[in-house]
Design a protein around this motif. Structure first.
Motif, PDB file in Angstrom:
ATOM      1  N   TYR A  32     -11.551  -2.396   0.241  1.00 61.02           N
ATOM      2  CA  TYR A  32     -10.492  -1.563   0.805  1.00 61.02           C
ATOM      3  C   TYR A  32     -11.030  -0.203   1.229  1.00 61.02           C
ATOM      4  CZ  TYR A  32      -6.227  -4.296   0.298  1.00 61.02           C
ATOM      5  OH  TYR A  32      -5.246  -5.227   0.461  1.00 61.02           O
ATOM      6  N   THR A  77       5.445  -2.523   8.265  1.00 61.78           N
ATOM      7  CA  THR A  77       4.607  -1.346   8.478  1.00 61.78           C
ATOM      8  C   THR A  77       5.441  -0.094   8.279  1.00 61.78           C
ATOM      9  OG1 THR A  77       3.303  -0.111  10.109  1.00 61.78           O
ATOM     10  CG2 THR A  77       5.010  -1.552  10.972  1.00 61.78           C
ATOM     11  N   TRP A 124      -2.409  -2.286  -0.442  1.00 59.20           N
ATOM     12  CA  TRP A 124      -1.997  -3.466   0.332  1.00 59.20           C
ATOM     13  C   TRP A 124      -0.980  -3.084   1.398  1.00 59.20           C
ATOM     14  CZ3 TRP A 124       3.004  -6.019  -0.660  1.00 59.20           C
ATOM     15  CH2 TRP A 124       3.199  -7.153   0.144  1.00 59.20           C
ATOM     16  N   TYR A 127      -2.656  -0.783   4.122  1.00 58.47           N
ATOM     17  CA  TYR A 127      -3.551  -1.455   5.064  1.00 58.47           C
ATOM     18  C   TYR A 127      -2.787  -2.440   5.942  1.00 58.47           C
ATOM     19  CZ  TYR A 127      -7.985  -2.932   6.953  1.00 58.47           C
ATOM     20  OH  TYR A 127      -9.021  -3.162   7.824  1.00 58.47           O
ATOM     21  N   MET A 128      -1.767  -3.082   5.380  1.00 56.40           N
ATOM     22  CA  MET A 128      -0.936  -3.981   6.178  1.00 56.40           C
ATOM     23  C   MET A 128      -0.202  -3.189   7.266  1.00 56.40           C
ATOM     24  SD  MET A 128       1.780  -6.874   4.923  1.00 56.40           S
ATOM     25  CE  MET A 128       2.721  -5.709   3.935  1.00 56.40           C
ATOM     26  N   THR A 131      -2.815  -2.858  10.069  1.00 52.49           N
ATOM     27  CA  THR A 131      -3.101  -4.108  10.771  1.00 52.49           C
ATOM     28  C   THR A 131      -1.917  -4.554  11.617  1.00 52.49           C
ATOM     29  OG1 THR A 131      -2.379  -5.476   8.891  1.00 52.49           O
ATOM     30  CG2 THR A 131      -4.713  -4.847   8.971  1.00 52.49           C
ATOM     31  N   TYR A 138      -7.332  -5.575  15.305  1.00 54.94           N
ATOM     32  CA  TYR A 138      -7.126  -5.932  13.895  1.00 54.94           C
ATOM     33  C   TYR A 138      -6.701  -7.392  13.764  1.00 54.94           C
ATOM     34  CZ  TYR A 138      -7.790  -1.168  12.324  1.00 54.94           C
ATOM     35  OH  TYR A 138      -8.348   0.058  12.033  1.00 54.94           O
ATOM     36  N   GLU A 143      -9.333  -9.246   8.068  1.00 54.13           N
ATOM     37  CA  GLU A 143      -8.287  -8.248   7.857  1.00 54.13           C
ATOM     38  C   GLU A 143      -7.167  -8.870   7.010  1.00 54.13           C
ATOM     39  OE1 GLU A 143      -9.036  -5.356   8.924  1.00 54.13           O
ATOM     40  OE2 GLU A 143      -9.965  -5.429  10.907  1.00 54.13           O
ATOM     41  N   CYS A 147      -5.973  -8.049   2.947  1.00 56.84           N
ATOM     42  CA  CYS A 147      -4.591  -7.806   2.519  1.00 56.84           C
ATOM     43  C   CYS A 147      -4.171  -8.791   1.431  1.00 56.84           C
ATOM     44  CB  CYS A 147      -3.644  -7.913   3.716  1.00 56.84           C
ATOM     45  SG  CYS A 147      -3.753  -6.545   4.885  1.00 56.84           S
ATOM     46  N   GLU A 148      -4.456 -10.056   1.630  1.00 61.77           N
ATOM     47  CA  GLU A 148      -4.027 -11.071   0.660  1.00 61.77           C
ATOM     48  C   GLU A 148      -4.728 -10.894  -0.678  1.00 61.77           C
ATOM     49  OE1 GLU A 148      -2.931 -15.828   0.625  1.00 61.77           O
ATOM     50  OE2 GLU A 148      -4.035 -14.975   2.325  1.00 61.77           O
ATOM     51  N   PHE A 151      -3.208  -7.962  -2.581  1.00 59.00           N
ATOM     52  CA  PHE A 151      -1.925  -8.286  -3.211  1.00 59.00           C
ATOM     53  C   PHE A 151      -2.147  -8.994  -4.541  1.00 59.00           C
ATOM     54  CE2 PHE A 151       1.468 -11.329  -4.046  1.00 59.00           C
ATOM     55  CZ  PHE A 151       2.590 -10.507  -4.053  1.00 59.00           C
ATOM     56  N   TRP A 352       4.545 -11.402   5.758  1.00 56.02           N
ATOM     57  CA  TRP A 352       3.878 -10.652   4.692  1.00 56.02           C
ATOM     58  C   TRP A 352       2.385 -10.965   4.600  1.00 56.02           C
ATOM     59  CZ3 TRP A 352       6.682  -6.832   2.714  1.00 56.02           C
ATOM     60  CH2 TRP A 352       8.066  -6.907   2.865  1.00 56.02           C
TER      61      TRP A 352
END
Length: 503
Positions: A32, A77, A124, A127-128, A131, A138, A143, A147-148, A151, A352
């Motif tokens: 991250y 976002t 998370w 950054y989401m 993206t 992105y 990417e 994120c996954e 989480f 998500w």
């Protein structure tokens, strides 16, 4: 005797996976940090207010589309709640970097489990948010993977208790989807993966070769076939062994954890070879970090073997179990996709980004085409008046050895690789040419060098070249790493006034 608020069943607490949790939490936090740092340095010229694909215009289009359709079409976002300005992603990424650093240091993990949970969820969500509006720049699989993984890392808990078993199993499932999905994409993709010739070309034609890519390319054909076989065995076979450690829950023997650790070790070795021979941003390092989820060390959980240390708080067990049930429900489309004839590569099935499809290089190009951008200061230029713009990672100067940039992500260089494969020239690339004609300082900072030292050129053009690595004799004779042949003029000489008229 335990208190009513604690659960001590081995099925809930993975007491011998403390090291796995340490690597996962700190490793994902480090990824991250790289992601936020690369965004801090690149987002403004790529997708800022005056970027190649401006985020405000994208947000406006998504807003109008939502009003017409009545459906949410944009991933979550914070920039759908607050007006976008270039300062806000800077603040977001700075905060993300700070959170990542303190997680790498292990400070939140020393508190109750909700503290690292909130830190990872904040990263998370942040950054989401980036993206979701970064568009083409992105749109890479790693990417979504970052994120996954972030989480899931939120629910690994604190050092005071063992990690929840169910969350570690979800990490095994994420790694399985990543690797097995990539293997199936290859088997279903180009013939070169089935006749074992893919890596005869790939080291040379991959998006961004590294310092040792040429050395790998010049290895014998039998070695390249062995690479492909090793890839298939690892991604299609070894990945299934990731789930063997679950048998340690029903047996006192240590062999299930040993099998899981060996499977993880095989994956780490194959990923390190990819690290050595290419630049795939943080994809390989993320896979290495995720592989440690399967590394249990028998007997290492002695600190958790008795008393409250062996237990998980009831509220934490309920929370992590609930998260696992919801997460697995979201993963059903991804599970079906793995075994579908029409397998999707690097796609999300929900807003998500939890339960994504992964995979890369289902087909391998046999030749390398590069688009080289040139500019001139002359009003009526001759051939000698043109000078090349050099990119940081993309091949350009034939005398320059490819550099090592991963796990840092050079997004513009990657997008330049897609252009000869059929990407449109009238989108972000046309804006790039315009920014070069304007001598736009943020855009020029994305490049390795500006041949005009900040002065605006009178015109630019784009030349198509065919590139290949030099063989050993050619390299000894010339010192060059590449040989290139000029093909044609892709974009004829164009000045700023002409660019404005065509836009």
């Amino acid at each position: 005797m335990t208190t009513p608020t604690l659960v001590t069943m081995n099925g809930f607490a993975a007491v011998d996976f403390g090291v796995a949790r340490e690597v996962l939490q700190r490793g994902i936090a480090a990824l991250y940090l790289i992601g936020f740092l690369s965004t801090l340095l690149q987002f403004r010229p790529l997708a800022g207010e005056h970027g190649l694909l401006p985020a405000p215009a994208f947000l406006d289009r998504m807003r109008r589309l939502r009003e017409r359709s009545g459906k949410k079409v944009l991933r979550p976002t914070v920039f759908s709640l607050v007006r976008y300005t270039d300062r806000r992603p800077v603040a977001l990424c700075t905060a993300g970097c700070v959170l990542a650093v303190i997680l790498i240091a292990g400070l939140p993990q020393a508190g109750p489990p909700w503290v690292p949970m909130l830190c990872f969820l904040a990263m998370w969500g942040g950054y989401m948010s980036v993206t979701a509006i970064g568009q083409r720049f992105y749109g890479f699989g790693w990417e979504m993977l970052l994120c996954e993984a972030g989480f899931l890392a939120a629910f690994l808990g604190s050092t005071a208790q063992p990690p929840p078993t169910v969350i570690l199993v979800l990490f095994w499932w994420l790694l399985f989807r990543l690797e097995f999905g990539a293997g199936m994409i290859k088997i279903r993709g180009g013939r070169e993966w089935r006749d074992l010739t893919a890596l005869t070309f790939h080291h040379e034609t991959q998006p961004m070769p590294g310092p040792f890519s040429r050395t790998a390319h010049l290895l014998p054909r039998w070695f390249h076939k062995g690479e492909v076989i090793g890839n298939h065995v690892t991604q299609l076979g070894v990945t299934w062994l990731l789930f063997v450690p679950v048998f340690s829950l029903v047996t006192d023997q240590s062999w299930p954890m040993v099998v899981g650790a060996v499977a993880a070790g095989v994956m780490v070795v194959t990923q390190l070879w990819l690290v050595l021979t290419g630049n795939f941003a943080w994809l390989n390092w993320a896979t290495i970090v995720l592989a440690f989820a399967a590394v249990g060390i028998p007997g290492s959980g002695s600190d958790f073997s008795s008393g409250e240390g062996a237990a998980l708080p009831l509220w934490w067990t309920v929370l992590t179990t609930t998260v696992a049930v919801v997460y697995l429900g979201l993963n059903w489309p991804a599970a079906r996709n793995l075994f579908s004839r029409n397998q999707v590569m690097n796609g999300a099935f929900n807003r998500w980004g939890l339960g994504n499809a992964y995979g890369a290089f289902g087909t391998v190009t046999r030749t390398r085409t590069e688009y080289v951008i040139e500019g001139t200061l002359a009003e009526n230029p001759s051939e000698e008046d043109w000078a090349e713009y050099q990119f940081r990672g993309k091949p350009g100067d034939v005398m320059r050895r490819p550099g090592q940039f991963a796990p840092y992500h050079l997004r513009l260089d990657w997008m330049m690789w897609f252009l000869p494969l059929g990407d449109r020239l009238d989108g972000w690339f046309a804006v790039l040419l315009r920014r070069l004609l304007e001598a736009d300082a943020p855009t020029l900072r994305l490049l390795a060098s500006d041949p005009f030292d900040g002065q605006a050129p009178t015109a630019v053009r784009v030349i198509s070249y065919r590139y290949r690595f030099t063989d050993r004799a050619e390299h000894r004779r010339t010192g060059a790493f590449w040989v290139r042949d000029r093909r044609y003029e892709l974009v004829p000489s164009v000045d700023l006034e002409q660019m404005h008229r065509s836009s």
